[in-house]
Design a protein around this motif. Structure first.
Motif, PDB file in Angstrom:
ATOM      1  N   ASN A  75      -2.820  17.154  -3.122  1.00 13.79           N
ATOM      2  CA  ASN A  75      -2.304  18.293  -3.853  1.00 13.79           C
ATOM      3  C   ASN A  75      -1.769  17.857  -5.219  1.00 13.79           C
ATOM      4  N   CYS A  76      -1.051  16.716  -5.241  1.00 10.95           N
ATOM      5  CA  CYS A  76      -0.510  16.198  -6.506  1.00 10.95           C
ATOM      6  C   CYS A  76      -1.621  15.917  -7.514  1.00 10.95           C
ATOM      7  N   LEU A  77      -2.728  15.389  -7.021  1.00  6.93           N
ATOM      8  CA  LEU A  77      -3.831  14.993  -7.897  1.00  6.93           C
ATOM      9  C   LEU A  77      -4.826  16.130  -8.131  1.00  6.93           C
ATOM     10  N   GLN A  78      -4.531  17.296  -7.546  1.00  2.84           N
ATOM     11  CA  GLN A  78      -5.366  18.487  -7.701  1.00  2.84           C
ATOM     12  C   GLN A  78      -6.790  18.261  -7.200  1.00  2.84           C
ATOM     13  N   ILE A  79      -6.882  17.600  -6.023  1.00  5.79           N
ATOM     14  CA  ILE A  79      -8.201  17.364  -5.422  1.00  5.79           C
ATOM     15  C   ILE A  79      -8.264  17.956  -4.014  1.00  5.79           C
ATOM     16  N   GLY A  80      -7.478  18.991  -3.766  1.00  7.21           N
ATOM     17  CA  GLY A  80      -7.501  19.645  -2.465  1.00  7.21           C
ATOM     18  C   GLY A  80      -6.190  19.477  -1.719  1.00  7.21           C
ATOM     19  N   GLU A  81      -6.264  19.646  -0.404  1.00  5.64           N
ATOM     20  CA  GLU A  81      -5.081  19.491   0.441  1.00  5.64           C
ATOM     21  C   GLU A  81      -5.436  18.637   1.648  1.00  5.64           C
ATOM     22  N   SER A  82      -4.492  17.826   2.100  1.00  2.09           N
ATOM     23  CA  SER A  82      -4.710  16.935   3.236  1.00  2.09           C
ATOM     24  C   SER A  82      -4.681  17.708   4.552  1.00  2.09           C
ATOM     25  N   GLN A  83      -5.463  17.234   5.508  1.00  2.47           N
ATOM     26  CA  GLN A  83      -5.459  17.801   6.852  1.00  2.47           C
ATOM     27  C   GLN A  83      -4.424  17.074   7.713  1.00  2.47           C
ATOM     28  N   ASP A  84      -4.231  17.536   8.925  1.00  4.08           N
ATOM     29  CA  ASP A  84      -3.249  16.932   9.829  1.00  4.08           C
ATOM     30  C   ASP A  84      -3.815  15.661  10.460  1.00  4.08           C
TER      31      ASP A  84
ATOM     32  N   PHE B 143      -5.734   2.375  -1.194  1.00  4.18           N
ATOM     33  CA  PHE B 143      -5.901   3.438  -0.202  1.00  4.18           C
ATOM     34  C   PHE B 143      -6.920   4.443  -0.712  1.00  4.18           C
ATOM     35  N   LYS B 144      -7.377   5.310   0.188  1.00  6.30           N
ATOM     36  CA  LYS B 144      -8.436   6.262  -0.148  1.00  6.30           C
ATOM     37  C   LYS B 144      -7.922   7.701  -0.111  1.00  6.30           C
ATOM     38  N   LEU B 145      -8.408   8.469  -1.074  1.00  3.37           N
ATOM     39  CA  LEU B 145      -8.207   9.913  -1.103  1.00  3.37           C
ATOM     40  C   LEU B 145      -9.525  10.548  -1.500  1.00  3.37           C
ATOM     41  N   ASP B 146     -10.069  11.333  -0.616  1.00  7.51           N
ATOM     42  CA  ASP B 146     -11.330  12.026  -0.904  1.00  7.51           C
ATOM     43  C   ASP B 146     -12.424  11.053  -1.339  1.00  7.51           C
ATOM     44  N   GLY B 147     -12.432   9.846  -0.735  1.00 11.75           N
ATOM     45  CA  GLY B 147     -13.463   8.854  -1.010  1.00 11.75           C
ATOM     46  C   GLY B 147     -13.211   7.972  -2.208  1.00 11.75           C
ATOM     47  N   ASN B 148     -12.181   8.247  -2.986  1.00 12.32           N
ATOM     48  CA  ASN B 148     -11.867   7.451  -4.164  1.00 12.32           C
ATOM     49  C   ASN B 148     -10.736   6.470  -3.884  1.00 12.32           C
ATOM     50  N   SER B 149     -10.714   5.371  -4.652  1.00  7.48           N
ATOM     51  CA  SER B 149      -9.736   4.306  -4.438  1.00  7.48           C
ATOM     52  C   SER B 149      -8.546   4.442  -5.379  1.00  7.48           C
ATOM     53  N   TYR B 150      -7.367   4.336  -4.791  1.00  6.76           N
ATOM     54  CA  TYR B 150      -6.115   4.377  -5.547  1.00  6.76           C
ATOM     55  C   TYR B 150      -5.248   3.210  -5.094  1.00  6.76           C
ATOM     56  N   GLY B 151      -4.205   2.926  -5.879  1.00  9.40           N
ATOM     57  CA  GLY B 151      -3.364   1.778  -5.542  1.00  9.40           C
ATOM     58  C   GLY B 151      -1.892   2.071  -5.714  1.00  9.40           C
ATOM     59  N   ILE B 152      -1.072   1.306  -4.961  1.00  8.92           N
ATOM     60  CA  ILE B 152       0.377   1.358  -5.069  1.00  8.92           C
ATOM     61  C   ILE B 152       0.909  -0.066  -4.938  1.00  8.92           C
ATOM     62  N   ASN B 153       1.916  -0.383  -5.714  1.00  9.64           N
ATOM     63  CA  ASN B 153       2.560  -1.692  -5.636  1.00  9.64           C
ATOM     64  C   ASN B 153       3.180  -1.860  -4.253  1.00  9.64           C
ATOM     65  N   VAL B 154       2.823  -2.948  -3.561  1.00 17.67           N
ATOM     66  CA  VAL B 154       3.337  -3.197  -2.208  1.00 17.67           C
ATOM     67  C   VAL B 154       4.864  -3.265  -2.197  1.00 17.67           C
ATOM     68  N   ALA B 155       5.461  -3.660  -3.310  1.00 16.03           N
ATOM     69  CA  ALA B 155       6.923  -3.763  -3.376  1.00 16.03           C
ATOM     70  C   ALA B 155       7.611  -2.422  -3.144  1.00 16.03           C
ATOM     71  N   LYS B 156       6.881  -1.331  -3.322  1.00 18.52           N
ATOM     72  CA  LYS B 156       7.465   0.000  -3.107  1.00 18.52           C
ATOM     73  C   LYS B 156       7.394   0.440  -1.634  1.00 18.52           C
TER      74      LYS B 156
END
Length: 297
Positions: free
Chosen positions: A70-79, A19-32
């Motif tokens: 917010n958790c990653l200290q890269i700003g805040e998400s919009q609605d 998934f993307k946050l502020d243009g960067n790629s992050y990942g999560i285990n699908v099992a979650k």
């Protein structure tokens, strides 16, 4: 979401949602992941942690929404964007992200453990980094994120005190846990519960190396009486470790306890198929000690 093709048990593979946050790629285990939905309005919670956007109730289940930016200290998400709704550690949490790219099937052996320049061993919120299609995907430690926001959801070490005074013993226990913080907490808790002889390793590969070493020396029965393993670990996961132990005539009688945030119905079936002797959700450290008591005495 459709988690269609289930991974075979013990293959040392996982599926990662990029998934993307502020243009960067992050990942999560699908099992979650339970499902992915479009952003919807949430109700703010008074005096909540700054990373908690609020709560909402799809299908009569109350879910807490977390702003990952917010958790990653890269700003805040919009609605706008998406909610990745997860279930682990017996919690239903929605993580707010910008967009979803897709699912990748990868081997735990391809995941690189972050070094000290990326994050300190106990404070970092990345469990690993994988390179795919010439880009880096940072796999986040969602358990650490939630525990930082709400410490009472983490390992319930107070349960050890509730067990009361216990006799000391030197039964050798082998632990495989990649989180430096959880590794230390589990070792400290087991020692407080009376189990003084603990070998702790950072992943399934290191644990299997220990078992192989003692097996070759002919000392395995005296050196490893029980194995505790997480599921999610780089290089070799806990399901693969369990399979190696239970498929080998020299090691199949060693009790294996899976201690993981991912012990849901599907994962429990996989663990049972692999021969795990017990499976517990990670906050339940008191129950872990009780299971060990049953298996080694």
């Amino acid at each position: 979401m459709d988690k269609g093709i289930l991974l075979e048990s013990g293959t040392n593979e996982l599926e990662v949602l990029e998934f993307k946050l502020d243009g960067n790629s992050y990942g999560i285990n699908v099992a979650k992941i339970r499902e992915i939905i479009t952003y919807q309005e949430v109700t703010p919670v008074p005096n909540a942690h700054p990373s908690i956007e609020g709560i909402f109730m799809p299908r009569d289940t109350m879910i807490t929404a977390i702003d990952l930016k917010n958790c990653l200290q890269i700003g805040e998400s919009q609605d706008e964007g998406l909610f990745i709704i997860t279930n682990f550690n017996k919690l239903d949490i929605a993580f707010h992200v910008d967009s979803v790219v897709g699912i990748h099937r990868i081997s735990w052996g391809d995941i690189i453990k972050p070094n000290a320049t990326v994050s300190s061993s106990e404070d970092g919120i990345s469990t690993g980094i994988v390179k795919l299609n010439n880009k880096l995907i940072i796999i986040l430690d969602f358990e650490k994120i939630i525990t930082d926001i709400s410490p009472e959801t983490g390992l319930k070490v107070s349960e050890i005190t509730e067990l009361g005074t216990r006799e000391r013993n030197s039964i050798p226990i082998l632990l495989a846990e990649d989180s430096a913080l959880l590794n230390k907490l589990i070792v400290d808790s087991l020692q407080k519960a009376g189990y003084d002889n603990i070998i702790h390793t950072q992943n399934g590969s290191e644990a299997w190396d220990v078992i192989t070493k003692y097996r070759n020396e002919g000392t395995l029965k005296n050196k490893v009486r029980l194995v505790i393993t997480d599921i999610e670990m780089p290089i070799m996961d806990g399901h693969r470790l369990t399979k190696l132990i239970k498929d080998n005539d020299d090691t199949k009688d060693i009790p294996v306890v899976i201690f993981s945030s991912l012990v849901n119905d599907e994962m429990r079936r996989k663990g049972e198929a692999l021969g795990a002797n017990a499976q517990l959700s990670k906050p339940e450290i008191g129950n872990l000690v009780k299971e060990i008591d049953k298996l080694v005495f």
